[in-house]
Design an enzyme around this catalytic site. Structure first.
Site, PDB file in Angstrom:
ATOM      1  N   CYS A  39     -34.895  51.097  70.028  1.00 20.95           N
ATOM      2  CA  CYS A  39     -35.308  52.370  69.446  1.00 20.95           C
ATOM      3  C   CYS A  39     -34.278  53.416  69.854  1.00 20.95           C
ATOM      4  O   CYS A  39     -33.637  53.268  70.889  1.00 20.95           O
ATOM      5  CB  CYS A  39     -36.685  52.752  69.984  1.00 20.95           C
ATOM      6  SG  CYS A  39     -37.377  54.205  69.183  1.00 20.95           S
ATOM      7  N   CYS A  59     -34.947  56.810  70.329  1.00 22.31           N
ATOM      8  CA  CYS A  59     -35.478  58.101  70.810  1.00 22.31           C
ATOM      9  C   CYS A  59     -34.948  58.545  72.166  1.00 22.31           C
ATOM     10  O   CYS A  59     -34.854  59.744  72.428  1.00 22.31           O
ATOM     11  CB  CYS A  59     -36.999  58.121  70.774  1.00 22.31           C
ATOM     12  SG  CYS A  59     -37.790  56.923  71.849  1.00 22.31           S
ATOM     13  N   CYS A 116     -36.910  58.725  66.699  1.00 22.54           N
ATOM     14  CA  CYS A 116     -36.642  57.297  66.850  1.00 22.54           C
ATOM     15  C   CYS A 116     -35.557  56.766  65.910  1.00 22.54           C
ATOM     16  O   CYS A 116     -35.109  55.633  66.056  1.00 22.54           O
ATOM     17  CB  CYS A 116     -37.933  56.511  66.632  1.00 22.54           C
ATOM     18  SG  CYS A 116     -39.212  56.970  67.814  1.00 22.54           S
ATOM     19  N   LYS A 173     -48.073  50.470  65.924  1.00 20.93           N
ATOM     20  CA  LYS A 173     -47.818  51.443  66.972  1.00 20.93           C
ATOM     21  C   LYS A 173     -48.360  52.788  66.510  1.00 20.93           C
ATOM     22  O   LYS A 173     -47.877  53.368  65.537  1.00 20.93           O
ATOM     23  CB  LYS A 173     -46.312  51.527  67.199  1.00 20.93           C
ATOM     24  CG  LYS A 173     -45.913  52.549  68.226  1.00 20.93           C
ATOM     25  CD  LYS A 173     -44.431  52.449  68.504  1.00 20.93           C
ATOM     26  CE  LYS A 173     -43.990  53.524  69.467  1.00 20.93           C
ATOM     27  NZ  LYS A 173     -42.570  53.440  69.758  1.00 20.93           N
ATOM     28  N   ARG A 178     -44.012  62.476  65.856  1.00 19.87           N
ATOM     29  CA  ARG A 178     -43.746  61.151  65.302  1.00 19.87           C
ATOM     30  C   ARG A 178     -44.807  60.706  64.292  1.00 19.87           C
ATOM     31  O   ARG A 178     -44.886  59.550  63.936  1.00 19.87           O
ATOM     32  CB  ARG A 178     -43.697  60.119  66.435  1.00 19.87           C
ATOM     33  CG  ARG A 178     -42.701  60.409  67.521  1.00 19.87           C
ATOM     34  CD  ARG A 178     -42.207  59.115  68.153  1.00 19.87           C
ATOM     35  NE  ARG A 178     -41.773  59.232  69.510  1.00 19.87           N
ATOM     36  CZ  ARG A 178     -40.692  59.881  69.920  1.00 19.87           C
ATOM     37  NH1 ARG A 178     -39.941  60.526  69.046  1.00 19.87           N
ATOM     38  NH2 ARG A 178     -40.375  59.910  71.199  1.00 19.87           N
ATOM     39  N   LYS A 210     -50.351  48.778  70.035  1.00 13.17           N
ATOM     40  CA  LYS A 210     -50.017  49.745  71.076  1.00 13.17           C
ATOM     41  C   LYS A 210     -50.564  51.098  70.706  1.00 13.17           C
ATOM     42  O   LYS A 210     -50.365  51.509  69.566  1.00 13.17           O
ATOM     43  CB  LYS A 210     -48.489  49.794  71.156  1.00 13.17           C
ATOM     44  CG  LYS A 210     -47.943  50.853  72.053  1.00 13.17           C
ATOM     45  CD  LYS A 210     -46.445  50.842  72.014  1.00 13.17           C
ATOM     46  CE  LYS A 210     -45.970  52.057  72.770  1.00 13.17           C
ATOM     47  NZ  LYS A 210     -44.690  52.481  72.427  1.00 13.17           N
ATOM     48  N   SER A 212     -48.093  53.980  79.151  1.00 12.47           N
ATOM     49  CA  SER A 212     -47.874  54.842  80.311  1.00 12.47           C
ATOM     50  C   SER A 212     -49.066  55.740  80.641  1.00 12.47           C
ATOM     51  O   SER A 212     -49.439  55.876  81.808  1.00 12.47           O
ATOM     52  CB  SER A 212     -46.625  55.691  80.098  1.00 12.47           C
ATOM     53  OG  SER A 212     -46.729  56.472  78.921  1.00 12.47           O
TER      54      SER A 212
HETATM   55  C1  PBG Z   1     -40.035  54.215  71.946  1.00  7.47           C
HETATM   56  C2  PBG Z   1     -41.181  53.833  72.772  1.00  7.47           C
HETATM   57  C3  PBG Z   1     -42.250  54.621  73.256  1.00  7.47           C
HETATM   58  C4  PBG Z   1     -42.983  53.803  74.089  1.00  7.47           C
HETATM   59  C5  PBG Z   1     -42.395  52.552  74.067  1.00  7.47           C
HETATM   60  N1  PBG Z   1     -41.298  52.584  73.245  1.00  7.47           N
HETATM   61  C6  PBG Z   1     -42.570  56.048  73.146  1.00  7.47           C
HETATM   62  C7  PBG Z   1     -42.829  56.763  71.929  1.00  7.47           C
HETATM   63  O1  PBG Z   1     -43.051  56.229  70.848  1.00  7.47           O
HETATM   64  O2  PBG Z   1     -42.772  57.976  72.071  1.00  7.47           O
HETATM   65  C8  PBG Z   1     -44.186  54.250  74.874  1.00  7.47           C
HETATM   66  C9  PBG Z   1     -44.554  53.378  75.980  1.00  7.47           C
HETATM   67  C10 PBG Z   1     -45.519  53.946  76.936  1.00  7.47           C
HETATM   68  O3  PBG Z   1     -46.104  55.031  76.765  1.00  7.47           O
HETATM   69  O4  PBG Z   1     -45.705  53.275  77.962  1.00  7.47           O
HETATM   70  N2  PBG Z   1     -40.252  54.633  70.697  1.00  7.47           N
END
Ligand code: PBG
Length: 315
Positions: A108, A110, A118, A185, A207, A238, A264
């Site tokens: 990605c 970002c 992204c 996602k 996003r 996710k 996270s």
């Molecule tokens: C990249 C990405 C993200 C996460 C994993 N890959 C963040 C987003 O979409 O902003 C988030 C993972 C997490 O919160 O642990 N695009």
């Protein structure tokens, strides 16, 4: 009469082989940097990363997911896909020193773009340039495959990303490199701490135009179906906890290898709550893992993995 001290009946067992541990790599030497928003999670320079992965392997963990946190960002995110990049160098270092680990790399832009989106944005337009984004993601994936990554994991939610990457990998002779698609996602508030670590929050807009609306199930199922058609070896849902209905539906409907990302924000809630003695951390993590597995996950991507490995060892 009901016994109050019931023996815990953990009918669902979880093995360390099913866990995937996310790790963050940044440029430099001897760096081991604590992240305020995620207690217990660090950014490592490649040399320290190697030491960490050796230690993880000793604890029984063998699957890792690598994220690069580069010092140079530019409008087109070029540091993500130049031939020798932060992540490809880290993968090479790990693969040339350790056998028996499975490396997944996040694909990605970002964390690499100065605007934090992204994909590649046409200047002045605030629109993602689809063709340029697919090309950049494919080059990034190829550089990781050449370094020895076992799985590349496109997470940009760019339409056609799995297909584009598969084509480039096959053409270059990397048919054995597999793809884990971040298929369903959702545009989630639970990514907050991650964006702090990866310094990847969008500098304008959000996003929601490319990540999924969390009120919608059908769109998520369509994304999963599409990724399977495009050749994803593993699909993903996710975040995890608010989305277990989707996990269950995906597993039942497609019966395809499925990863679920315990993200996270979900991690930090548990850690901060445990730090305030609101609950027992280990018991809480066990309940969370069991729920995710019960819903149908084959793999769980979780920042708790190292603690879990430690708890297993202590038993
Ligand atoms: C990249 C990405 C993200 C996460 C994993 N890959 C963040 C987003 O979409 O902003 C988030 C993972 C997490 O919160 O642990 N695009």
């Amino acid at each position: 009469m009901v016994q109050v001290e019931s023996a815990q009946s953990n009918k669902i067992s979880i093995s360390l082989d099913e866990l995937i541990y996310p790790l963050f790599v940044k440029e430099g030497h001897r760096i081991y940097e604590q992240i305020h928003s995620m207690p217990g999670v660090y950014k490592f320079s490649p040399d320290r990363l190697l030491e960490e992965v050796v230690c993880l392997q000793g604890m029984g963990l063998k699957n890792i997911l690598l994220f690069g946190v580069p010092k140079d960002k530019d409008w087109r995110g070029t540091s993500a896909y130049k031939r020798l990049n932060l992540v490809s160098k880290a993968v090479r270092l790990l693969k040339s020193n350790i056998a028996g680990i499975t490396i997944f790399t996040d694909i990605c832009l970002c964390a690499y773009t100065s605007h934090g989106h992204c994909g590649i944005i046409e200047k002045g337009k605030r629109l993602i340039d689809k063709a340029a984004t697919l090309k950049a993601l494919s080059s990034m994936a190829l550089s990781h495959a050449q370094a020895g990554a076992d799985f590349v994991a496109p997470s940009a939610m760019a339409k056609g990303q799995v297909k584009a990457i598969r084509k480039v990998l096959d053409k270059a002779g990397y048919s054995n490199t597999k793809i884990m698609g971040y298929s369903a996602k959702f545009a989630s508030n639970f990514y907050g701490p991650f964006r702090d670590i990866a310094d990847s929050a969008p500098r304008f807009g959000d996003r929601r135009s490319y990540q999924l609306d969390y009120s919608k199930t059908k769109a998520a199922l369509r994304e999963v179906e599409q990724d399977i058609k495009e050749g994803a070896d593993i699909v993903m849902v996710k975040p995890a906890l608010g989305y277990l209905d989707i996990v269950k539906e995906v597993k039942t409907r497609f019966n395809h290898p499925l990863a679920v990302y315990n993200v996270s924000g979900e991690y930090s809630l548990v850690k901060k709550g445990a730090g305030s003695n609101f609950w027992d951390e280990e018991m809480m993590v066990w309940e969370i893992l069991t729920s995710i597995k019960r819903a149908g996950a084959d793999f769980i991507i979780t920042y708790h993995a190292k603690d879990i490995a430690r708890w297993f060892k202590e038993k």
